[in-house]
Write a protein that holds these residues in place. Structure first.
Motif, PDB file in Angstrom:
ATOM      1  N   ASN A 177      -9.963   5.357  -2.862  1.00 57.92           N
ATOM      2  CA  ASN A 177      -9.857   3.832  -2.784  1.00 57.92           C
ATOM      3  C   ASN A 177      -9.030   3.170  -1.723  1.00 57.92           C
ATOM      4  OD1 ASN A 177     -11.711   3.231  -4.811  1.00 57.92           O
ATOM      5  ND2 ASN A 177      -9.646   3.550  -6.643  1.00 57.92           N
ATOM      6  N   TYR A 178      -8.192   3.952  -1.310  1.00 58.79           N
ATOM      7  CA  TYR A 178      -7.375   3.495  -0.057  1.00 58.79           C
ATOM      8  C   TYR A 178      -7.674   3.823   0.993  1.00 58.79           C
ATOM      9  CZ  TYR A 178      -3.386   2.266  -3.400  1.00 58.79           C
ATOM     10  OH  TYR A 178      -2.857   1.642  -4.439  1.00 58.79           O
TER      11      TYR A 178
ATOM     12  N   SER B 221      -6.325   2.923   4.561  1.00 58.16           N
ATOM     13  CA  SER B 221      -5.432   3.954   5.304  1.00 58.16           C
ATOM     14  C   SER B 221      -6.310   4.214   6.497  1.00 58.16           C
ATOM     15  CB  SER B 221      -5.400   4.961   4.510  1.00 58.16           C
ATOM     16  OG  SER B 221      -6.298   5.684   4.200  1.00 58.16           O
TER      17      SER B 221
ATOM     18  N   PHE C   3       1.147   4.331  -2.365  1.00 54.99           N
ATOM     19  CA  PHE C   3       0.407   5.472  -1.872  1.00 54.99           C
ATOM     20  C   PHE C   3       1.447   6.706  -1.724  1.00 54.99           C
ATOM     21  CE2 PHE C   3      -1.701   8.241   1.533  1.00 54.99           C
ATOM     22  CZ  PHE C   3      -3.043   8.031   0.867  1.00 54.99           C
TER      23      PHE C   3
ATOM     24  N   PHE D 170       0.744  -1.467  -0.008  1.00 54.98           N
ATOM     25  CA  PHE D 170       0.024  -0.006   0.096  1.00 54.98           C
ATOM     26  C   PHE D 170       0.971   1.318   0.093  1.00 54.98           C
ATOM     27  CE2 PHE D 170      -1.573   3.249   3.109  1.00 54.98           C
ATOM     28  CZ  PHE D 170      -2.729   3.654   2.245  1.00 54.98           C
TER      29      PHE D 170
END
Lengths: 592, 592
Positions: free
Chosen positions: B411-412, B416, B383, B379
Motif C-alpha cells: 500500500n505504501y 515510498s 512504516f 508515513f
C-alpha cells in the motif's frame, strides 16, 4: 649494433580509420603491447563514412561503447520510398528501416566518421594508447625464415616509419613487430607493398554526396527518415544525421561527372550548389534548401566493387578494412565491414600473443573475412543496382518494379543489418552438434535475449554477458544435469582447468524470480553471483523469458553453448557429449 | 569602505550533502551565480544514506544523470520477507520491491552517499562550480528593511564564513547574498541560528548498521535482494549495494545500546563484530559472514522523527534536507527527501533571479516541502513501526500479522517510491480544469509514457521532453484545434510571447509513424523538428501508444498540459478555455 631509433612492438597498426581504431582499442583493452600510427595530422573532422548497422552497434556495446554512440548519433528507424508521380515524386511507402527480426537495435545509427573514431580514441586513451601522427610506413619486410615465422615470440616483420612532422635526418625509425595490421585505406600502401591485387570492377554509377543542414524552407516530409527517391530526373537518398544535419546521395550523369580524357570522376565539375541543384530537380515538387555556411563536406565518386586477392602474408602482416574491400556506400556497409574485420582479428592476435592459442588460429582471419567481403560485394552489386536504376513502370524501362525494390530491400535486411554474418566451419567454428541448440546458428553471432540475474532479478541481455574481453564464454544450460557438468568442468585434465584464464562460465537456470535460489547451483557454475541467470521475464513481465525455446535448447537435456571472444557462436555441446569441448578447444588452444 | 574579504553572490549554499549538491548543480546548470561551501575537507568516502527511490531516479534523469547512477548502483528489484519458523527464519514471500504501477524505473537504486554526491560534483564541475572546503558559517544576519527584503536585486543576507584550512587572521570572509540555502544536515547551524525548532519525537527503536562484503560462507539466499527479516531474536533488513557490498540494518535491544546515564545511544557498546553476532542470531539457520577488512562503515542510531517549525526566514534564507526533517532510514527516504527539497527550490530561485517570477513564488517552497515532510514523518512512523515490531502469530504479540505487513508494504508503494508526491493548490499548481486530463493528476509529477518523434520515429519518454532546464513546458495535445492553439500562442499580448524564454512548446499529434507529416503542424507548435511527437508505439510495437487515453485527454477536444520546471503538472487548460493559461502564468510571472 642496434640503432637508437629501432624498437620492438607486439602489434603495429598502420592507419587509424575505423578498422585501425577498432583494432587498436581491442588490443589495448586486452593489454597487448600495441602501437598505432596514422598519416593524418589530426582525425577526420567531417563527412566520409557515417552509417552504423545494427550488428555493429552490438559490437560497440560489447566494448562498452554503444551508450556513447547512442548519445551522439541520429537513429534511422523508418525508411521511406518515393516514385515518380504526375506532379513529381510521391511517397509510396514508409516502412521499418531494419527488417532483421533478431536485431537487438532495430535501427541504424549515423554519425560522422570522426566522431565514431573519437569514441574509440577516447576508449583507447583510457588504456594508455594514443595514435601517433603524422606517420607513414616507407618500408616493410617479412623474414623468410620459416622457424622465425612459426615462432609467436619472434619479431619477423621490420617496418620503417617516417615521421612527417619531424626534421629530416631525425624522421625515420625502425619498428620490429610480431604482427602488423595494415588498416591504411582503399589506396593501402601495405596492400601494394605486399603485391596483393584488388579483384573486381568499377561500375558506371556516379554519385555526389553532400552534408547539409536543411533550412525551414525545406518541405520534404521525410527529411529525417532514410529516404530512397526514384524520380524521372534520377535517384537520390536522404540519410538523416546527428544534430540537424542530413546527407544526400545524388545520382549523377556519368557524362557530366567523368572527365572523358582520364575516364575518371572529376571533382572540378561539381560543387555543393550544383549538387543541390541536381537534387532539387529530383525532389520536385518538394524543395530542399541548405542553410548557407553549414555545408561541411561533399564529394563525388564512382562505385568500385573489389576484394583483395589476399588478406594476409604469412599470418604476420594483415590487411583490414578498405585496404581489402571497396564497395558502394549505398547500403551503409563500408565502415561496418572495416570495423568488423579487426574485431575478428584482434582477439585471435591476443590469444596467440598470450600463448593461449596456436599461431595457426590466425589463418581463420582471411578465411572468415575474405569470404564475408566477397558476399558483401555480391550483395552490394544487387543492392546498389537497385538504387541506381530507374524503377520500371507500365512495362517500360529495365529497372526493378516498386514491388521488387521493396521486396529486395526487406529480403536483404539480414545481410544489410549485419546480423546475418555466418562464419563457415573452421578450427573455431564447429557445427557438429547444432541440433542441441537448433535455433542458435553456430557461426552466427549470439542471439540477443533478455534474462534476469537469479540473485537480484536485475535484467540483463545475454549479449552483455559476452563482452569483448578476449575470453570464450561457456553458457551452461544445465537442464537436469548441473552436477554432471560441474564434475566435467572440474576434471583436472579437462581444457577448462588447463585454460581457466581463457574461459568464463555463465549458467542459465530454469526457474522463477520469486522462488529461485542461485546458491543451489554447483560452485564451479557460479564463479560470481552475477553469473547465474534465470530464464524468466524481467520485473515488468514485458521482456525476456523462454530463452530455451528461443535457442532450441531442451529444458531437460540442456546444452553448453560456446561463444567466441568476438560474440559468434563457436560450437554447442550436448551434455551427454561433453568431451567435444575438449576436442573443440584442443584443436587450436595450447595447454599450460 | 568595503573590506577586502567581502564579496557578493546571488545564492550561497551552505553544505554539500545530497540537498546541497542537488541545489548547487541545479543552479549552476541554470547559469545562476552561486557558491557552495562545506565543512568537510573531502567528500564522504563510505556509508551514510544510500537508497535512491524510483521518483528520485526520474529526477536524476531530468538532469541527465540517471545513466551515471545506473552504471554504478545496485538495483533492488525484488523484496523478500522472512518470518520465524520451527528451525529459524523461513521465507514467506519474495515480491516486487516497487509496487507503484506508474514508476518509470521499477526498482530502487543503492550506492553510497559519496558516490551519489560525486555524480553531482562532476556535473557541477562542467558548469564551472566546485565545492569550497573546509568552510563553516559563523554568523548570519538578515536585513530587517522591508524594502530590501522585497527587492529581488538586493543582497539582504550577510554571512560570515570561516575557512578552516587557512591561517587565523586570514580565515574569515563576509559574503553578502541575495539568498542562502542551509543544507547543513541534521545538526543544522543555519536552523539553530534562525531559531527554528524541530518538532516531533525520538522513538524507542535502536538500530545498528554495517556495510559488509559477504564471503562465500554466506548461505542466505536473498543476500542480493532487499530482505526484511522477522525472527524470534529480533529484526533485520538486507540492502544490496553496489559491487559485492551489502548493508545490514539490525534491530538492537535499547537496554544494550543506550547509555543509561545519558539516555543516548552509545557507540562504544558496539563494534561491527558484535553487530554481526546479533545479525547471525536473527538469520539462523543461515549464516552471514563478512570478508574481513572489507567493512568500510558502521554505526548505531535511534530513530528520531521530526520536522522543522519553519523552512525559511523571509524567503531569503531557506533550510533543506536533514536540516528540516529527520526520520528513520528504514524506508530509504532520507536522501531522497533532501534532494527533492532543493530540486523544488532551485528553479524557483532561478525564476526570481532572472526576473521571470515575482519573489512571492518562493513562498511555495515551504508550503510544498513542509507538508511533504510532515506526510513523510506520518508515513515513516507507520512504516518503521512495521519493521521494528515482532509479527503477531497465533494471536500472540502486538505487532502486525504477516498479511498486514505485506499489505502495508504494498500500500505504501506509491509513497515510498516517491511517485505519489502531490503538491496542493498554490500559485504554481492550479487544478481547476483537472477534468481535461483526468488521469494526469495536477500537482503530481508528469506520468512517464513512451512517444515517438513524428519526424524520425525515434522513441522518447515524455519525461525526457521535460528536462530540469528551468523552463515551463507546454505539452500541446491539439486535438482538432491546432490552428486555434497556434493563434492563441501567437497573440502578442499573451503570456507566451511576453515570456517566451520561460516556456517550451511540445506538440503531441495523433497519427501513425508510417504516414504522419510533422510539417503539417503550425510552425509555432514545432519550434524544432524534435518537438513534434506522435501518440504511437515504438518500432517494436511494444512500448508507448495511447497517451491520450492514459492521460485522459480527448483526441478531439485536446488540451494543453503545463509542466513546471521540476517536472510536476502545474495546470491543464482545455482548448476552449485557453485564457486560463494567461491567468495561471499571470499569477506569479512578471511581464517583460
Amino acid at each position: 649494433m642496434v640503432s637508437l631509433n629501432e624498437s620492438r612492438v607486439d602489434v603495429l597498426v598502420l592507419g587509424a580509420g575505423p578498422a585501425g581504431v577498432m583494432c587498436g582499442n581491442a588490443l589495448a583493452r586486452a593489454g597487448v603491447n600495441v602501437r598505432i600510427v596514422d598519416k593524418r595530422a589530426v582525425r577526420v573532422a567531417a563527412g566520409q563514412a557515417d552509417g552504423i548497422q545494427p550488428r555493429t552497434i552490438e559490437v560497440l556495446q560489447s566494448y562498452g561503447l554503444a551508450d556513447c554512440l547512442h548519445s551522439k548519433a541520429a537513429l534511422m528507424v523508418m525508411a521511406a520510398f518515393y516514385n515518380p508521380g504526375p506532379k513529381g515524386i510521391e511517397r509510396i511507402g514508409r516502412v521499418p528501416d531494419v527488417t532483421a527480426p533478431t536485431a537487438r537495435y532495430p535501427y541504424e545509427a549515423t554519425l560522422h566518421q570522426g566522431e565514431i573514431e573519437a569514441i574509440f580514441l577516447d576508449s583507447m586513451k583510457k588504456e594508455g594508447l594514443q595514435v601517433e601522427r603524422p606517420i607513414v610506413p616507407i618500408a616493410l619486410q617479412i623474414s623468410d625464415d620459416p622457424e622465425e615465422l612459426a615462432d609467436p615470440r619472434a619479431y619477423p616483420v621490420k617496418v620503417v616509419l617516417k615521421h612527417l612532422a619531424k626534421e629530416s635526418g631525425d624522421d625515420t625509425e625502425i619498428v620490429r613487430a610480431k604482427f602488423v595490421v595494415g588498416a591504411d585505406g582503399a589506396h593501402s600502401w601495405v596492400r601494394k607493398t605486399l603485391g596483393f591485387s584488388m579483384d573486381g570492377e568499377q561500375t558506371d554509377f556516379v554519385w555526389g554526396v553532400v552534408d547539409i543542414v536543411p533550412s525551414e524552407v525545406t518541405d520534404f516530409p521525410d527529411i529525417r527518415n532514410k529516404s530512397a527517391i526514384h524520380s524521372t530526373n534520377g535517384s537520390c537518398m536522404v540519410i538523416p544525421r546527428e544534430g540537424d544535419k542530413i546527407r544526400l546521395y545524388i545520382q549523377l550523369s556519368d557524362t557530366d561527372a567523368v572527365n572523358p580524357q582520364t575516364g575518371r570522376v572529376d571533382l572540378g565539375r561539381y560543387d555543393p550548389e550544383r549538387l543541390l541543384k541536381v537534387a532539387n530537380k529530383i525532389f520536385r515538387p518538394y524543395t530542399i534548401h541548405a542553410i548557407p555556411d553549414q555545408i561541411d563536406w561533399w564529394t563525388i565518386y564512382q562505385i568500385g566493387q573489389r576484394v583483395a586477392s589476399r588478406f594476409t602474408a604469412h599470418e604476420r602482416v594483415f590487411i583490414a578494412g578498405d585496404a581489402c574491400h571497396t564497395h558502394s556506400p549505398k547500403a551503409g556497409q563500408g565502415m561496418n565491414a572495416s570495423m568488423n574485420d579487426t574485431h575478428n582479428l584482434a582477439w585471435k592476435l591476443t590469444h596467440v600473443l598470450r600463448g593461449w592459442a596456436d599461431i595457426s588460429l590466425l589463418k581463420t582471419y582471411e578465411f572468415e573475412r575474405r569470404k564475408y567481403a566477397q558476399d558483401l560485394i555480391a550483395f552490394d552489386k544487387e543492392f546498389s543496382a537497385l538504387f541506381s536504376e530507374k524503377l520500371r513502370e507500365d512495362g517500360e524501362g529495365h529497372g526493378p518494379t516498386y514491388e521488387e525494390f521493396i521486396g529486395a530491400f526487406q529480403n536483404y535486411g539480414n545481410f544489410s543489418s549485419g546480423v546475418g554474418v555466418h562464419y563457415s566451419p573452421s578450427a573455431v567454428t564447429d557445427p557438429l552438434y547444432q541440433a542441441a541448440a537448433e535455433n542458435l546458428i553456430i557461426g552466427q553471432r549470439l542471439l540477443p535475449h533478455v534474462l534476469v540475474r537469479a540473485a537480484d532479478a536485475r535484467e540483463v541481455n545475454i549479449q552483455d554477458l559476452a563482452p569483448s574481453d578476449s575470453r570464450f564464454k561457456l553458457f551452461v544450460f544445465p537442464g537436469v544435469h548441473a552436477d554432471k557438468v560441474a564434475s566435467f568442468l572440474e576434471r583436472p585434465e579437462g581444457f577448462f582447468n588447463r585454460r581457466r584464464d581463457a574461459c568464463s562460465v555463465i549458467t542459465i537456470m530454469c526457474g522463477e524470480k520469486a522462488t529461485v535460489n542461485h546458491l543451489a547451483v554447483p560452485p564451479v557454475l557460479r564463479p560470481h553471483w552475477t553469473k547465474v541467470l534465470l530464464d524468466d521475464t524481467d520485473i515488468t513481465g514485458t521482456r525476456g523469458g523462454w530463452i530455451h525455446e528461443r535457442y532450441g535448447i531442451s529444458r531437460m537435456a540442456g546444452a553448453i553453448v560456446v561463444v567466441r571472444p568476438d560474440g559468434y557462436v563457436g560450437t554447442v555441446a550436448p551434455l551427454d557429449k561433453l568431451t567435444v569441448l575438449d576436442d573443440y578447444f584442443g584443436s587450436f588452444m595450447l595447454s599450460t
